[in-house]
Design a protein around this motif. Structure first.
Motif, PDB file in Angstrom:
ATOM      1  N   GLY A  96      19.482   7.455  72.202  1.00  0.00           N
ATOM      2  CA  GLY A  96      19.715   8.890  72.311  1.00  0.00           C
ATOM      3  C   GLY A  96      20.318   9.405  71.015  1.00  0.00           C
ATOM      4  N   VAL A  97      19.684  10.412  70.414  1.00  0.00           N
ATOM      5  CA  VAL A  97      20.202  10.965  69.171  1.00  0.00           C
ATOM      6  C   VAL A  97      20.488  12.451  69.326  1.00  0.00           C
ATOM      7  N   ASP A  98      21.516  12.906  68.631  1.00  0.00           N
ATOM      8  CA  ASP A  98      21.862  14.325  68.654  1.00  0.00           C
ATOM      9  C   ASP A  98      22.612  14.651  67.367  1.00  0.00           C
ATOM     10  N   PRO A  99      22.196  15.679  66.621  1.00  0.00           N
ATOM     11  CA  PRO A  99      22.920  16.043  65.406  1.00  0.00           C
ATOM     12  C   PRO A  99      24.255  16.726  65.679  1.00  0.00           C
ATOM     13  N   ALA A 100      24.481  17.148  66.934  1.00  0.00           N
ATOM     14  CA  ALA A 100      25.783  17.696  67.315  1.00  0.00           C
ATOM     15  C   ALA A 100      26.719  16.520  67.615  1.00  0.00           C
ATOM     16  N   GLU A 101      27.505  16.143  66.649  1.00  0.00           N
ATOM     17  CA  GLU A 101      28.269  14.889  66.730  1.00  0.00           C
ATOM     18  C   GLU A 101      29.216  14.825  67.912  1.00  0.00           C
ATOM     19  N   ARG A 102      29.741  15.953  68.353  1.00  0.00           N
ATOM     20  CA  ARG A 102      30.702  15.943  69.461  1.00  0.00           C
ATOM     21  C   ARG A 102      30.058  15.529  70.774  1.00  0.00           C
ATOM     22  N   ASN A 103      28.735  15.620  70.863  1.00  0.00           N
ATOM     23  CA  ASN A 103      28.061  15.198  72.087  1.00  0.00           C
ATOM     24  C   ASN A 103      28.063  13.681  72.263  1.00  0.00           C
ATOM     25  N   ILE A 104      28.067  12.952  71.152  1.00  0.00           N
ATOM     26  CA  ILE A 104      27.877  11.503  71.208  1.00  0.00           C
ATOM     27  C   ILE A 104      29.008  10.765  71.944  1.00  0.00           C
ATOM     28  N   PRO A 105      30.285  11.002  71.617  1.00  0.00           N
ATOM     29  CA  PRO A 105      31.326  10.298  72.387  1.00  0.00           C
ATOM     30  C   PRO A 105      31.330  10.655  73.863  1.00  0.00           C
ATOM     31  N   VAL A 106      30.967  11.896  74.196  1.00  0.00           N
ATOM     32  CA  VAL A 106      30.879  12.289  75.605  1.00  0.00           C
ATOM     33  C   VAL A 106      29.819  11.446  76.300  1.00  0.00           C
ATOM     34  N   ALA A 107      28.655  11.321  75.654  1.00  0.00           N
ATOM     35  CA  ALA A 107      27.557  10.543  76.229  1.00  0.00           C
ATOM     36  C   ALA A 107      27.928   9.069  76.342  1.00  0.00           C
ATOM     37  N   ARG A 108      28.559   8.523  75.312  1.00  0.00           N
ATOM     38  CA  ARG A 108      28.924   7.100  75.316  1.00  0.00           C
ATOM     39  C   ARG A 108      29.908   6.783  76.428  1.00  0.00           C
ATOM     40  N   ILE A 109      30.923   7.608  76.571  1.00  0.00           N
ATOM     41  CA  ILE A 109      31.963   7.361  77.573  1.00  0.00           C
ATOM     42  C   ILE A 109      31.355   7.420  78.984  1.00  0.00           C
ATOM     43  N   HIS A 110      30.490   8.395  79.216  1.00  0.00           N
ATOM     44  CA  HIS A 110      29.897   8.518  80.547  1.00  0.00           C
ATOM     45  C   HIS A 110      28.999   7.327  80.847  1.00  0.00           C
ATOM     46  N   ALA A 111      28.218   6.882  79.863  1.00  0.00           N
ATOM     47  CA  ALA A 111      27.338   5.727  80.069  1.00  0.00           C
ATOM     48  C   ALA A 111      28.148   4.474  80.380  1.00  0.00           C
ATOM     49  N   GLU A 112      29.250   4.305  79.669  1.00  0.00           N
ATOM     50  CA  GLU A 112      30.114   3.148  79.920  1.00  0.00           C
ATOM     51  C   GLU A 112      30.660   3.179  81.339  1.00  0.00           C
ATOM     52  N   ARG A 113      31.049   4.352  81.792  1.00  0.00           N
ATOM     53  CA  ARG A 113      31.568   4.490  83.159  1.00  0.00           C
ATOM     54  C   ARG A 113      30.504   4.162  84.195  1.00  0.00           C
ATOM     55  N   MET A 114      29.247   4.431  83.846  1.00  0.00           N
ATOM     56  CA  MET A 114      28.140   4.162  84.754  1.00  0.00           C
ATOM     57  C   MET A 114      27.614   2.734  84.622  1.00  0.00           C
ATOM     58  N   GLY A 115      28.187   1.967  83.694  1.00  0.00           N
ATOM     59  CA  GLY A 115      27.749   0.593  83.487  1.00  0.00           C
ATOM     60  C   GLY A 115      26.398   0.487  82.804  1.00  0.00           C
ATOM     61  N   LEU A 116      26.084   1.449  81.945  1.00  0.00           N
ATOM     62  CA  LEU A 116      24.784   1.482  81.281  1.00  0.00           C
ATOM     63  C   LEU A 116      24.929   1.235  79.783  1.00  0.00           C
ATOM     64  N   GLU A 117      23.972   0.507  79.216  1.00  0.00           N
ATOM     65  CA  GLU A 117      23.946   0.269  77.772  1.00  0.00           C
ATOM     66  C   GLU A 117      22.915   1.197  77.138  1.00  0.00           C
ATOM     67  N   ILE A 118      23.386   2.156  76.372  1.00  0.00           N
ATOM     68  CA  ILE A 118      22.521   3.120  75.708  1.00  0.00           C
ATOM     69  C   ILE A 118      22.961   3.251  74.257  1.00  0.00           C
ATOM     70  N   ASP A 119      22.009   3.231  73.358  1.00  0.00           N
ATOM     71  CA  ASP A 119      22.285   3.330  71.925  1.00  0.00           C
ATOM     72  C   ASP A 119      22.338   4.809  71.535  1.00  0.00           C
ATOM     73  N   TYR A 120      23.557   5.365  71.510  1.00  0.00           N
ATOM     74  CA  TYR A 120      23.737   6.766  71.140  1.00  0.00           C
ATOM     75  C   TYR A 120      24.087   6.875  69.663  1.00  0.00           C
ATOM     76  N   ARG A 121      23.448   7.824  68.975  1.00  0.00           N
ATOM     77  CA  ARG A 121      23.699   8.007  67.546  1.00  0.00           C
ATOM     78  C   ARG A 121      23.784   9.492  67.199  1.00  0.00           C
TER      79      ARG A 121
END
Length: 257
Positions: A96-121
């Motif tokens: 998952g990529v997004d040039p809006a950098e503030r979106n990335i930590p939000v996405a990473r934290i939620h994926a971790e809580r859901m037990g999912l491995e997603i490569d966010y950049r």
């Protein structure tokens, strides 16, 4: 000069004003009643379309566990991960990529809580294309109407699709109805979105989008509308009504010797 008037960042196809809009809302991605409520409402409809197209193209049964295992899927403009997470649950390897950098930590934290491995950049489609990365499926949802040069952007997206792969691209039609519904209705009357989220002049007609996708080297094989019903308060897919929100599926044909 306001952020809405800023010119694109030098050497990129990114408008700083557009990025600022979504960074300001980053913390609300997973709030079902927050600023992204309309997207949460639409998400089952667009997710169903994506799953059906990927399953058909690669001969997968989405009712089976890890149906998309072995497929590499990219979500451009991933936001908080509303599409990345379902793709990961289906077994795909997801970037998952997004040039809006503030979106990335939000996405990473939620994926971790859901037990999912997603490569966010924090990155753009152009950056991945320059790096030579390719994917079985590229999800390009509600992004093209926010970039300064849609044709160049779609060219970069097409380079990311490997031969035999597909791209799903959704956006908003440009006509009086879309102005009334997506601008006046959604932003001013219902206040589903902050005012200024969309610019009507940047909306793209289905024929314009099809032409740009074809010029980028992909073949559009399907077009559908996403239609909101104010009575049932729900979204559905329409084969005929592309008047406001709509989606396309295009493929990159394999070159055979």
């Amino acid at each position: 000069m306001t952020s809405m008037q800023q010119s694109p960042t030098a050497g990129t196809n990114i408008d700083p004003g557009e990025i600022a809009k979504f960074e300001a809302m980053a913390s609300e991605w997973w709030d079902l009643n927050g600023k992204f409520k309309p997207l949460h409402m639409m998400n089952p409809c667009r997710l169903g379309y994506i799953v059906d197209q990927v399953a058909a193209e690669f001969g997968r049964d989405p009712s089976q566990p890890e149906a998309f295992k072995g497929l590499r899927i990219l979500d451009i403009g991933c936001g908080g991960g509303l599409l990345c997470e379902p793709m990961a649950r289906l077994g795909a390897t997801v970037v998952g990529v997004d040039p809006a950098e503030r979106n990335i930590p939000v996405a990473r934290i939620h994926a971790e809580r859901m037990g999912l491995e997603i490569d966010y950049r924090a990155a753009s489609a152009e950056a991945l294309a320059e790096a030579g990365e390719t994917f079985d499926a590229v999800l390009n949802m509600e992004v093209v109407e926010h970039v300064p040069d849609p044709a160049a952007y779609l060219g970069a997206c097409a380079r990311l699709v490997q031969p035999g792969g597909l791209m799903v691209c959704s956006t908003i039609n440009r006509n009086p109805k879309s102005f009334m519904m997506a601008i006046v209705g959604a932003e001013h009357v219902m206040r589903w979105l902050p005012k200024g989220t969309h610019e009507w002049s940047k909306f793209i007609t289905p024929d314009e989008l099809t032409t740009m996708i074809a010029a980028a080297g992909l073949e559009v094989v399907d077009r559908k509308g996403f239609v909101f019903n104010p009575v049932t308060w729900s979204w559905s897919i329409s084969a005929r009504d592309l008047s406001v929100n709509y989606v396309t599926c295009s493929v990159k044909r394999e070159v055979r010797g």
